[in-house]
Motif scaffolding. Structure first.
Motif, PDB file in Angstrom:
ATOM      1  N   GLU A   1      28.736  16.457  32.758  1.00 44.25           N
ATOM      2  CA  GLU A   1      28.022  16.905  31.571  1.00 44.25           C
ATOM      3  C   GLU A   1      28.932  17.736  30.670  1.00 44.25           C
ATOM      4  OE1 GLU A   1      24.259  18.785  32.141  1.00 44.25           O
ATOM      5  OE2 GLU A   1      23.636  17.388  33.718  1.00 44.25           O
ATOM      6  N   LYS A   2      28.744  17.579  29.390  1.00 38.74           N
ATOM      7  CA  LYS A   2      29.520  18.371  28.433  1.00 38.74           C
ATOM      8  C   LYS A   2      28.783  19.687  28.213  1.00 38.74           C
ATOM      9  CE  LYS A   2      31.504  18.303  23.781  1.00 38.74           C
ATOM     10  NZ  LYS A   2      32.783  18.850  24.238  1.00 38.74           N
ATOM     11  N   ASN A   3      29.252  20.720  28.882  1.00 42.66           N
ATOM     12  CA  ASN A   3      28.647  22.048  28.765  1.00 42.66           C
ATOM     13  C   ASN A   3      29.772  23.031  28.523  1.00 42.66           C
ATOM     14  OD1 ASN A   3      27.549  24.646  29.343  1.00 42.66           O
ATOM     15  ND2 ASN A   3      25.903  23.705  30.548  1.00 42.66           N
ATOM     16  N   ASP A   4      30.058  23.286  27.254  1.00 42.14           N
ATOM     17  CA  ASP A   4      31.210  24.112  26.900  1.00 42.14           C
ATOM     18  C   ASP A   4      31.090  25.533  27.444  1.00 42.14           C
ATOM     19  OD1 ASP A   4      32.389  21.996  25.582  1.00 42.14           O
ATOM     20  OD2 ASP A   4      31.571  22.556  23.625  1.00 42.14           O
ATOM     21  N   GLY A   5      29.864  26.058  27.451  1.00 43.61           N
ATOM     22  CA  GLY A   5      29.673  27.409  27.956  1.00 43.61           C
ATOM     23  C   GLY A   5      29.994  27.517  29.434  1.00 43.61           C
ATOM     24  N   LEU A   6      29.558  26.522  30.208  1.00 38.83           N
ATOM     25  CA  LEU A   6      29.833  26.526  31.641  1.00 38.83           C
ATOM     26  C   LEU A   6      31.327  26.351  31.898  1.00 38.83           C
ATOM     27  CD1 LEU A   6      29.028  26.508  34.588  1.00 38.83           C
ATOM     28  CD2 LEU A   6      28.456  24.072  34.358  1.00 38.83           C
ATOM     29  N   ARG A   7      31.951  25.443  31.185  1.00 37.53           N
ATOM     30  CA  ARG A   7      33.391  25.234  31.378  1.00 37.53           C
ATOM     31  C   ARG A   7      34.178  26.494  31.033  1.00 37.53           C
ATOM     32  NH1 ARG A   7      34.629  18.979  29.429  1.00 37.53           N
ATOM     33  NH2 ARG A   7      33.071  18.000  30.791  1.00 37.53           N
ATOM     34  N   LYS A   8      33.751  27.187  29.983  1.00 34.04           N
ATOM     35  CA  LYS A   8      34.420  28.430  29.605  1.00 34.04           C
ATOM     36  C   LYS A   8      34.253  29.472  30.714  1.00 34.04           C
ATOM     37  CE  LYS A   8      34.635  31.758  25.750  1.00 34.04           C
ATOM     38  NZ  LYS A   8      34.290  33.020  26.439  1.00 34.04           N
ATOM     39  N   PHE A   9      33.052  29.572  31.254  1.00 31.09           N
ATOM     40  CA  PHE A   9      32.800  30.513  32.335  1.00 31.09           C
ATOM     41  C   PHE A   9      33.667  30.194  33.557  1.00 31.09           C
ATOM     42  CE2 PHE A   9      30.589  30.897  36.429  1.00 31.09           C
ATOM     43  CZ  PHE A   9      30.510  32.281  36.538  1.00 31.09           C
ATOM     44  N   LEU A  10      33.712  28.934  33.953  1.00 30.05           N
ATOM     45  CA  LEU A  10      34.489  28.550  35.132  1.00 30.05           C
ATOM     46  C   LEU A  10      35.974  28.818  34.912  1.00 30.05           C
ATOM     47  CD1 LEU A  10      32.703  25.196  36.065  1.00 30.05           C
ATOM     48  CD2 LEU A  10      32.502  27.403  37.229  1.00 30.05           C
ATOM     49  N   SER A  11      36.465  28.537  33.706  1.00 30.65           N
ATOM     50  CA  SER A  11      37.874  28.771  33.409  1.00 30.65           C
ATOM     51  C   SER A  11      38.199  30.258  33.450  1.00 30.65           C
ATOM     52  CB  SER A  11      38.212  28.192  32.035  1.00 30.65           C
ATOM     53  OG  SER A  11      39.542  28.490  31.682  1.00 30.65           O
TER      54      SER A  11
ATOM     55  N   SER B   1      18.381  34.508  31.281  1.00 30.16           N
ATOM     56  CA  SER B   1      18.389  33.256  30.531  1.00 30.16           C
ATOM     57  C   SER B   1      18.759  32.113  31.462  1.00 30.16           C
ATOM     58  CB  SER B   1      19.397  33.316  29.376  1.00 30.16           C
ATOM     59  OG  SER B   1      20.725  33.325  29.881  1.00 30.16           O
ATOM     60  N   LYS B   2      18.519  30.897  30.999  1.00 24.94           N
ATOM     61  CA  LYS B   2      18.887  29.717  31.788  1.00 24.94           C
ATOM     62  C   LYS B   2      20.403  29.632  31.950  1.00 24.94           C
ATOM     63  CE  LYS B   2      18.535  24.671  31.904  1.00 24.94           C
ATOM     64  NZ  LYS B   2      18.019  23.459  31.219  1.00 24.94           N
ATOM     65  N   ASP B   3      21.158  29.956  30.900  1.00 25.41           N
ATOM     66  CA  ASP B   3      22.622  29.912  31.001  1.00 25.41           C
ATOM     67  C   ASP B   3      23.121  30.855  32.091  1.00 25.41           C
ATOM     68  OD1 ASP B   3      22.862  28.015  29.028  1.00 25.41           O
ATOM     69  OD2 ASP B   3      23.342  29.442  27.437  1.00 25.41           O
ATOM     70  N   ASN B   4      22.537  32.039  32.150  1.00 27.83           N
ATOM     71  CA  ASN B   4      22.940  32.979  33.196  1.00 27.83           C
ATOM     72  C   ASN B   4      22.558  32.475  34.579  1.00 27.83           C
ATOM     73  OD1 ASN B   4      24.015  34.778  31.352  1.00 27.83           O
ATOM     74  ND2 ASN B   4      22.182  36.058  31.266  1.00 27.83           N
ATOM     75  N   LEU B   5      21.422  31.798  34.674  1.00 27.00           N
ATOM     76  CA  LEU B   5      21.012  31.212  35.950  1.00 27.00           C
ATOM     77  C   LEU B   5      22.025  30.159  36.400  1.00 27.00           C
ATOM     78  CD1 LEU B   5      19.007  30.744  38.253  1.00 27.00           C
ATOM     79  CD2 LEU B   5      17.693  29.251  36.715  1.00 27.00           C
ATOM     80  N   VAL B   6      22.478  29.336  35.465  1.00 29.20           N
ATOM     81  CA  VAL B   6      23.483  28.314  35.794  1.00 29.20           C
ATOM     82  C   VAL B   6      24.746  28.966  36.336  1.00 29.20           C
ATOM     83  CG1 VAL B   6      25.014  26.552  34.830  1.00 29.20           C
ATOM     84  CG2 VAL B   6      22.607  26.600  34.161  1.00 29.20           C
TER      85      VAL B   6
END
Length: 205
Positions: free
Chosen positions: A119-129, A50-55
């Motif tokens: 950018e407001k990307n809650d999924g990415l912020r959660k992953f980074l945290s 998926s694109k989210d996984n690519l990010v």
């Protein structure tokens, strides 16, 4: 076959990194990525799903290694210079500045980090945290032992300011540009020294 798979995956990651840096996460389509990487959409789905996984893989490719370097440098600093703040700050700052100077896409990745802030990307912020939060917590504990007069809230405010200043330095937005005749490595070393000195004064005040 393994080499071909690695090459394809690496091309996709490189293309995605460049496009995310230019257009942001929401502004980049998988079609743009496949065109830039010269692969079909099936290759993206095969390697990332998926694109989210690519990010998140774009971040993992750079930050896993940087985080490991930081933690190893932190361990060495605590063993060699217990109770001293500056070596701990160096362990945090120097691997990040080295990444920024990486000629194999380091500059693009720094712009990707800036996008993550903007950018407001809650999924990415959660992953980074979840994946890298422990690194900041380890550094916070090490710094706390050096500046016991700071409350936990004060410590985290200052660590947050340090991370912001470091991101700014990594992006090379500042007034101090590399002078003619000075190598990237020398300029990076000077930037690290000044930031460490500045941060140490802030933590100790």
């Amino acid at each position: 076959m393994a080499n071909t798979q690695f090459s394809t995956k690496d091309r996709i990651l490189g293309a995605a990194e460049e496009l995310f840096a230019q257009h942001g996460f929401s502004g980049t389509s998988l079609r743009q990525v496949t065109t830039r990487a010269d692969v079909n959409i099936a290759a993206v789905n095969y390697h990332f799903g998926s694109k989210d996984n690519l990010v998140t893989e774009v971040f993992r490719r750079r930050m896993d290694d940087m985080s490991a370097q930081r933690l190893e440098r932190l361990r060495q600093a605590q063993e060699a210079s217990p109770g001293e703040l500056e070596p701990i700050l160096a362990a945090f700052v120097e691997p990040a500045l080295a990444l920024a100077q990486d000629r194999n896409g380091g500059g693009a990745f720094i712009r990707v980090i800036a996008r993550a802030y903007a950018e407001k990307n809650d999924g990415l912020r959660k992953f980074l945290s979840e994946r890298y939060g422990h690194v900041l917590r380890d550094f916070a504990r090490a710094m706390a032992a050096c500046v016991p007069g700071l409350s936990k809230e004060q410590l985290y405010w200052r660590l947050d300011f340090l991370a912001g200043a470091l991101t700014y330095a990594m992006a090379d937005f500042g007034l101090i540009k590399r002078p003619t005749g000075v190598s990237d490595a020398t300029h990076r070393t000077k930037a690290a020294q000044e930031l460490i000195r500045f941060a140490a004064a802030g933590f100790k005040s």
